[in-house]
Design an enzyme around this catalytic site. Structure first.
Site, PDB file in Angstrom:
ATOM      1  N   GLN A  83      19.125 101.159  25.869  1.00  0.00           N
ATOM      2  CA  GLN A  83      18.587 100.421  27.014  1.00  0.00           C
ATOM      3  C   GLN A  83      17.082 100.238  26.900  1.00  0.00           C
ATOM      4  O   GLN A  83      16.414  99.979  27.892  1.00  0.00           O
ATOM      5  CB  GLN A  83      18.905 101.167  28.319  1.00  0.00           C
ATOM      6  CG  GLN A  83      20.339 101.120  28.765  1.00  0.00           C
ATOM      7  CD  GLN A  83      20.798  99.721  29.166  1.00  0.00           C
ATOM      8  OE1 GLN A  83      20.086  98.731  29.016  1.00  0.00           O
ATOM      9  NE2 GLN A  83      22.020  99.625  29.661  1.00  0.00           N
ATOM     10  N   SER A  84      16.551 100.369  25.706  1.00  0.00           N
ATOM     11  CA  SER A  84      15.095 100.439  25.613  1.00  0.00           C
ATOM     12  C   SER A  84      14.413  99.086  25.853  1.00  0.00           C
ATOM     13  O   SER A  84      14.936  98.021  25.518  1.00  0.00           O
ATOM     14  CB  SER A  84      14.709 101.050  24.260  1.00  0.00           C
ATOM     15  OG  SER A  84      14.052 100.130  23.450  1.00  0.00           O
ATOM     16  N   ASN A  85      13.225  99.143  26.445  1.00  0.00           N
ATOM     17  CA  ASN A  85      12.425  97.942  26.675  1.00  0.00           C
ATOM     18  C   ASN A  85      11.935  97.370  25.347  1.00  0.00           C
ATOM     19  O   ASN A  85      11.828  96.158  25.189  1.00  0.00           O
ATOM     20  CB  ASN A  85      11.212  98.267  27.554  1.00  0.00           C
ATOM     21  CG  ASN A  85      11.613  98.754  28.945  1.00  0.00           C
ATOM     22  OD1 ASN A  85      12.635  98.347  29.473  1.00  0.00           O
ATOM     23  ND2 ASN A  85      10.808  99.636  29.522  1.00  0.00           N
ATOM     24  N   ALA A  86      11.633  98.264  24.401  1.00  0.00           N
ATOM     25  CA  ALA A  86      11.164  97.811  23.089  1.00  0.00           C
ATOM     26  C   ALA A  86      12.247  96.985  22.400  1.00  0.00           C
ATOM     27  O   ALA A  86      11.966  95.953  21.787  1.00  0.00           O
ATOM     28  CB  ALA A  86      10.789  99.020  22.231  1.00  0.00           C
ATOM     29  N   MET A  87      13.489  97.432  22.516  1.00  0.00           N
ATOM     30  CA  MET A  87      14.620  96.719  21.913  1.00  0.00           C
ATOM     31  C   MET A  87      14.680  95.286  22.437  1.00  0.00           C
ATOM     32  O   MET A  87      14.809  94.331  21.663  1.00  0.00           O
ATOM     33  CB  MET A  87      15.916  97.467  22.247  1.00  0.00           C
ATOM     34  CG  MET A  87      17.186  96.738  21.888  1.00  0.00           C
ATOM     35  SD  MET A  87      18.624  97.535  22.661  1.00  0.00           S
ATOM     36  CE  MET A  87      18.437  96.983  24.367  1.00  0.00           C
TER      37      MET A  87
END
Ligand SMILES: *Cc1c(COP(=O)(O)O)cnc(C)c1O
Length: 303
Positions: A58-62
């Site tokens: 769920q990462s923002n970077a992803m």
């Protein structure tokens, strides 16, 4: 594409008035500190066809990497421990990243400890592939964060602000570090960058700072939260801070980092509010969908 400078507004919270830098409004798709950190790869022509990275589902970077890859016409391969239930019914960052064409690869079967690898602080190009470490912790991030610093300097000069306290919560600490480093090189305004570790503890964050910058005089000031919060875990008082922030400022903050930041700010008011105070909203609200669901399920009484 060139990013427009993000707006700064005045807000009030718990009776205190301060400035808010809206990096969440940088661009409809490419926003927050991940856009700042990835801006280098956006602007500098590279002969690559593919980006590889890894981290949580769920990462923002992803999501920001998926946007970058799509805009550039690169393939994007993301390595993660796949949670089948989430994958069957994707939401938030995962859903948006998959819609941008992200290919997801399961590393759940790997038994090795990737803890050490998590300290990788370099972006690497191997053949036609760019490898980006978890959370975009790499030297190239400085390029975009310098622009953030310049926007702040220009604004402070316009407002005749001579002394400024800046606060932003840290994961890898990359944003806070390069911000302090750039601001330290100009005399006016006199700026102090304060941060709080949200992912590890103070020692972890210090280690991250040193991995990117050996000269300690460029390191931000680390404040500790009033109690130990485990990253991604649910705490009723943090959800309440988040709800109050929304109610009092009219702005949606992120649910992972910002509530820890504000609980730390509220317990260090004397020090922080002694000068003009600027908080940086680093985006991440797309991740709120799943966090809010978890909160509402766990604490049925709060809404
Ligand atoms: C990634 C992220 C952070 C942490 O940034 P670092 O540069 O890793 O310290 C803070 N807030 C939000 C909303 C983020 O997405």
């Amino acid at each position: 594409m060139k990013l427009q400078s993000s707006p700064i507004q005045k807000v009030q919270f718990e009776g205190y008035s301060f400035y808010l830098k809206r990096d969440d409004l940088l661009h409809p798709d490419f926003s927050g500190n991940k856009a700042r950190k990835l801006y280098y790869f956006f602007q500098i022509p590279l002969k690559i066809k593919k980006v590889i990275s890894y981290g949580s589902m769920q990462s923002n970077a992803m999501y920001s990497l998926a946007v970058l890859a799509k805009m550039k016409g690169w393939q994007f391969e993301y390595h993660t421990r796949i949670n089948e239930e989430l994958l069957q019914n994707p939401k938030g960052n995962l859903k948006a990243a998959l819609e941008k064409g992200m290919k997801i690869i399961d590393i759940g079967h790997l038994t090795m400890d990737i803890g050490e690898k998590n300290l990788l602080s370099e972006c690497k190009i191997i053949d036609d592939t760019l490898i980006v470490p978890e959370g975009v912790r790499c030297k190239e991030a400085e390029y975009g964060i310098k622009i953030l610093a310049q926007e702040i300097i220009e604004w402070a000069n316009e407002k005749n602000i001579e002394k400024l306290n800046i606060f932003l919560p840290s994961g890898t600490g990359t944003t806070a570090l390069y911000l302090q480093k750039t601001l330290s090189s100009v005399r006016c305004p006199m700026s102090n960058v304060y941060t709080v570790p949200c992912v590890g503890d103070k020692e972890y964050l210090k280690k991250q700072f040193f991995a990117l910058e050996a000269d300690e005089k460029f390191h931000p000031t680390i404040l500790e939260p009033p109690k130990r919060y485990r990253f991604g875990k649910l705490y009723e008082e943090l959800f309440e801070i988040w709800l109050n922030l929304k109610k009092q400022t009219g702005v949606e903050f992120d649910l992972l980092y910002d509530p820890i930041a504000f609980s730390t700010i509220l317990s260090n008011l004397q020090c922080l509010m002694s000068n003009a105070f600027l908080y940086i909203h680093q985006g991440g609200v797309l991740g709120n969908i799943t966090m809010e669901e978890r909160y509402k399920k766990k604490f049925a009484t709060i809404s």
